[in-house]
Enzyme design. Structure first.
Site, PDB file in Angstrom:
ATOM      1  N   ASP A 131     -55.046 -45.792   0.402  1.00  0.00           N
ATOM      2  CA  ASP A 131     -55.538 -45.805   1.779  1.00  0.00           C
ATOM      3  C   ASP A 131     -54.481 -45.268   2.735  1.00  0.00           C
ATOM      4  OD1 ASP A 131     -54.040 -48.121   1.104  1.00  0.00           O
ATOM      5  OD2 ASP A 131     -54.893 -49.233   2.778  1.00  0.00           O
TER       6      ASP A 131
ATOM      7  N   ASP B 214     -65.011 -46.038   1.732  1.00  0.00           N
ATOM      8  CA  ASP B 214     -63.711 -46.692   1.895  1.00  0.00           C
ATOM      9  C   ASP B 214     -63.912 -48.174   1.578  1.00  0.00           C
ATOM     10  OD1 ASP B 214     -61.343 -47.860   2.784  1.00  0.00           O
ATOM     11  OD2 ASP B 214     -61.833 -47.610   4.913  1.00  0.00           O
TER      12      ASP B 214
END
Length: 263
Positions: free
Chosen positions: A104, A7
Site C-alpha cells: 500500500d 484496495d
C-alpha cells in the site's frame, strides 16, 4: 472490458473501475460482520459481467492474497496482485528487501509521483502520509528515490490503551459532524479523543517538518518546499488540526493502481 481495482485494508475494502484513462469514484465498504474475503467475493460477483481483470493491493498478507487469487480464478478474472519490488512507476524502493515494504505504501508513492511530477518539467521531492489503522509517512526525492519512512499508530490505536475504541467511534463518526477536538476538554472520552486527534496531527507535522528539513539541507535548491500528500480513513478527521499544508487525496491508492495498470 474494464479493470476492477481493489484496495483491501484492515477495516474496509475499497473498489473502483478503470476504463482506459477513466477512473470511477472509489466505493468504500466496511467489513462489519463479514470477513474480508466474503466482502471481496461480493465485489467479484457484482462485477463479473463488466470486468475481465482485477488489480489488487492488500495489507492482509499472503493467506488473504492467495484466497483472493483463487476466487479470481473461479470468476475467470485476469489477476494482478501488486507487491513491492525494487522499481516501478518512477519509484525506486529504499528497502533492503524490497518486498518487505508494504505494498500500500509502494502504490501510494507511485500515485504521488504521478500527481506531483507528471506535468512539471522540474521534478519535486514529496512526502506521502497514509493515516489508517496505522499511520505511515514516506519521503521521496526529486529523482523518485524512496528515502525511507516511519510507521506510528493510527487514530484508534492511539486511543486503544486508554479507552475501548467502540466508545470513541461516535466521536470520530463523520456523519454526525458533532465532534471537534478541544485542548480544554471537560469529559474523559472527549479528552482522550481530542488528545489523539491533536497529538497525531502534531506528530505527523513534526515528522514531515524533520523530513523536509533534512531533504532540503542535503539538496542544492534551498528554496524548494515539498508537496505533502495525505490519504487514509483518518485523513479527513486530521485535516483541521494540521499546522502544515497537505493535499488530501482520498482515492490515492486507486490512482496508483490506475497508473500501474497503464504501464
Amino acid at each position: 472490458m474494464k479493470t476492477l481495482l481493489i484496495d483491501v485494508g484492515n477495516s474496509s475494502l475499497k473498489w473502483a473501475l478503470c476504463d482506459g484513462d477513466t477512473l470511477s469514484a472509489q466505493v468504500p465498504i466496511q467489513y462489519a460482520d463479514k470477513t474480508p474475503i466474503d466482502v471481496f467475493k461480493d465485489i467479484l460477483e457484482l462485477h463479473k459481467s463488466v470486468c475481465d481483470e482485477v488489480m489488487m493491493v492488500t495489507v492482509l498478507g499472503v493467506k488473504f492474497a492467495q484466497q483472493a487469487k483463487e476466487l479470481g480464478a473461479q470468476y475467470q478474472f485476469s489477476w494482478n496482485n501488486i507487491e513491492s519490488i525494487r522499481q516501478l512507476g518512477g519509484i525506486t524502493n529504499a528497502y533492503i528487501e524490497p518486498q518487505k515494504l508494504g505494498s500500500d505504501r509502494f502504490v501510494g508513492m507511485i500515485a504521488s509521483q504521478y500527481l506531483v511530477n507528471s506535468s512539471d518539467q522540474t521534478n519535486k521531492a514529496f512526502i506521502v502520509v497514509d493515516s489508517g489503522t496505522a499511520t505511515t509517512i514516506d519521503a521521496v526525492d526529486q529523482q523518485g528515490k524512496h528515502l525511507g519512512g516511519v510507521i506510528l499508530p493510527g487514530l484508534h490505536l492511539c486511543a486503544n490503551s486508554l479507552l475501548d475504541n467502540t466508545e470513541l467511534l461516535p466521536l470520530f463518526n463523520e456523519a454526525s459532524k458533532t465532534f471537534s477536538a478541544n485542548c480544554f476538554s471537560k469529559e474523559t472520552s472527549q479528552a482522550i479523543a481530542s488528545g489523539c486527534l491533536i497529538g497525531l496531527a502534531g506528530a505527523i507535522d513534526g515528522i514531515c517538518n524533520r523530513m523536509e528539513k533534512e531533504i532540503i539541507d542535503n539538496d542544492q535548491n534551498k528554496e524548494q518546499r515539498l508537496d505533502k500528500i495525505i490519504c487514509g480513513g483518518n485523513a479527513k478527521h486530521l485535516m483541521p488540526y494540521f499546522q502544515l499544508d497537505y493535499q488530501l487525496q482520498e482515492n490515492l491508492l486507486m490512482q496508483g493502481l490506475k497508473v500501474i495498470n497503464q504501464l
